[in-house]
Scaffold this motif. Sequence first.
Motif, PDB file in Angstrom:
ATOM      1  N   MET A  22      30.442  24.484  14.985  1.00 19.72           N
ATOM      2  CA  MET A  22      29.826  24.231  16.293  1.00 19.72           C
ATOM      3  C   MET A  22      30.928  23.876  17.287  1.00 19.72           C
ATOM      4  O   MET A  22      31.751  23.010  17.034  1.00 19.72           O
ATOM      5  CB  MET A  22      28.815  23.096  16.186  1.00 19.72           C
ATOM      6  CG  MET A  22      28.102  22.781  17.502  1.00 19.72           C
ATOM      7  SD  MET A  22      26.924  21.408  17.367  1.00 19.72           S
ATOM      8  CE  MET A  22      25.594  22.179  16.470  1.00 19.72           C
ATOM      9  N   GLU A  34      28.614  23.658  22.343  1.00 16.46           N
ATOM     10  CA  GLU A  34      27.340  23.607  21.610  1.00 16.46           C
ATOM     11  C   GLU A  34      26.922  22.174  21.335  1.00 16.46           C
ATOM     12  O   GLU A  34      25.739  21.838  21.393  1.00 16.46           O
ATOM     13  CB  GLU A  34      27.479  24.395  20.306  1.00 16.46           C
ATOM     14  CG  GLU A  34      27.555  25.892  20.503  1.00 16.46           C
ATOM     15  CD  GLU A  34      27.880  26.633  19.222  1.00 16.46           C
ATOM     16  OE1 GLU A  34      27.292  27.716  19.002  1.00 16.46           O
ATOM     17  OE2 GLU A  34      28.711  26.130  18.432  1.00 16.46           O
ATOM     18  N   GLN A  54      25.451  20.861  24.521  1.00 17.84           N
ATOM     19  CA  GLN A  54      24.101  21.375  24.761  1.00 17.84           C
ATOM     20  C   GLN A  54      23.077  20.630  23.915  1.00 17.84           C
ATOM     21  O   GLN A  54      21.998  20.275  24.400  1.00 17.84           O
ATOM     22  CB  GLN A  54      24.060  22.873  24.455  1.00 17.84           C
ATOM     23  CG  GLN A  54      24.821  23.739  25.449  1.00 17.84           C
ATOM     24  CD  GLN A  54      24.946  25.177  24.993  1.00 17.84           C
ATOM     25  OE1 GLN A  54      24.395  25.568  23.960  1.00 17.84           O
ATOM     26  NE2 GLN A  54      25.669  25.984  25.745  1.00 17.84           N
ATOM     27  N   ARG A  55      23.412  20.394  22.645  1.00 18.97           N
ATOM     28  CA  ARG A  55      22.478  19.690  21.749  1.00 18.97           C
ATOM     29  C   ARG A  55      22.241  18.273  22.234  1.00 18.97           C
ATOM     30  O   ARG A  55      21.100  17.779  22.237  1.00 18.97           O
ATOM     31  CB  ARG A  55      23.043  19.687  20.320  1.00 18.97           C
ATOM     32  CG  ARG A  55      22.240  18.832  19.335  1.00 18.97           C
ATOM     33  CD  ARG A  55      20.861  19.452  19.082  1.00 18.97           C
ATOM     34  NE  ARG A  55      20.020  18.618  18.251  1.00 18.97           N
ATOM     35  CZ  ARG A  55      19.192  17.695  18.710  1.00 18.97           C
ATOM     36  NH1 ARG A  55      19.105  17.456  20.021  1.00 18.97           N
ATOM     37  NH2 ARG A  55      18.443  16.997  17.881  1.00 18.97           N
TER      38      ARG A  55
END
Length: 327
Positions: A1, A5, A8-9
């Motif tokens: 990841m 990413e 974003q999570r």
Amino acid sequence: MSIAEVQQRYARFATEEAPGRSTLYEAWAHTAATDNAVAAVIAQFAPQRRQPPLVFAVMRLAGAPQESGTPWRDWVVGHAAEILAAGEGRSVQTNEPLRCAALMPALAAIDGPIALVEVGASAGLCLYPDRYAYSYVAPTGEVAAWAPDDGSSVTLQSELRGAVVPPLRAPNIVWRAGVDINPLDARDDADRAWLRALVWPGETGREERIAAALDIAAAEPPLLVAGDGANVLAAVVAEAPAGARIVITTPGVLPHIPWAGRQRLIEVVQELADDWITLDAPGLHSAWTTATDRVPDDGFALARNGVVLAAADPLGRWIDWFDDAES
């Protein structure tokens, strides 16, 4: 990841999951979503261990300051090695005794003696439904209550939705056992500290409730077996006292098992159990024998042997007992 990413999570967590539950975790997630250095630390976690509640619990276990902004950001960046070491082998092990507020009525109609077995037991706090006191509260006030004859240091309060009062009767539990990939010991200080760290800051009373329930479990520890439930359940059940009714519960564990393994576990449970009690999202499996269409989006279905008895909060914070439920 990648770092992007991760951000974003954590942005989703900050806007969709943390609000209304933990202002501190909301602030931490916003920082992780916008600060590359913090996100870079999180990106070093193994892929299956990057979910915000787990990472934040690990940070608290490692000594993170209980504040937000620059002090927390600088601490994370400066303690990356300690954070990663504290997270080694960790997983979310939600051991919420309040789930027993949903499980207890489902047990009420089962004649004992009962050998109670839980899959995904963590420290086994949901193996003691007969040792807790209960209060079911409607907007008009308390409408039902139950407590052991000798009282309890833990009172589980749950909101009663709907007009039907769930049945309450002391289950005759004579033996308790749990299965978990990584069982925790209620007598072990490190395991107790980890369960406390998993409580989100701002969840009033939850840490105290878990600590009191841990004392109950520590006073009479259950049999806890490490392993995959589908593989070890038969051996665990074989240890139950002769003549006891085998009641297996799976509250909260099935979402963490991939589909094929989940179906296999359900098959094993159905083969071994005299009664199977579960609390699951309706779409999680197809083992229901009655309809789940009355379960709202924010609820799970509570069932015994596939028969849906009620809708309930996943952690037991509310229950709606159906007027046509078996009793």
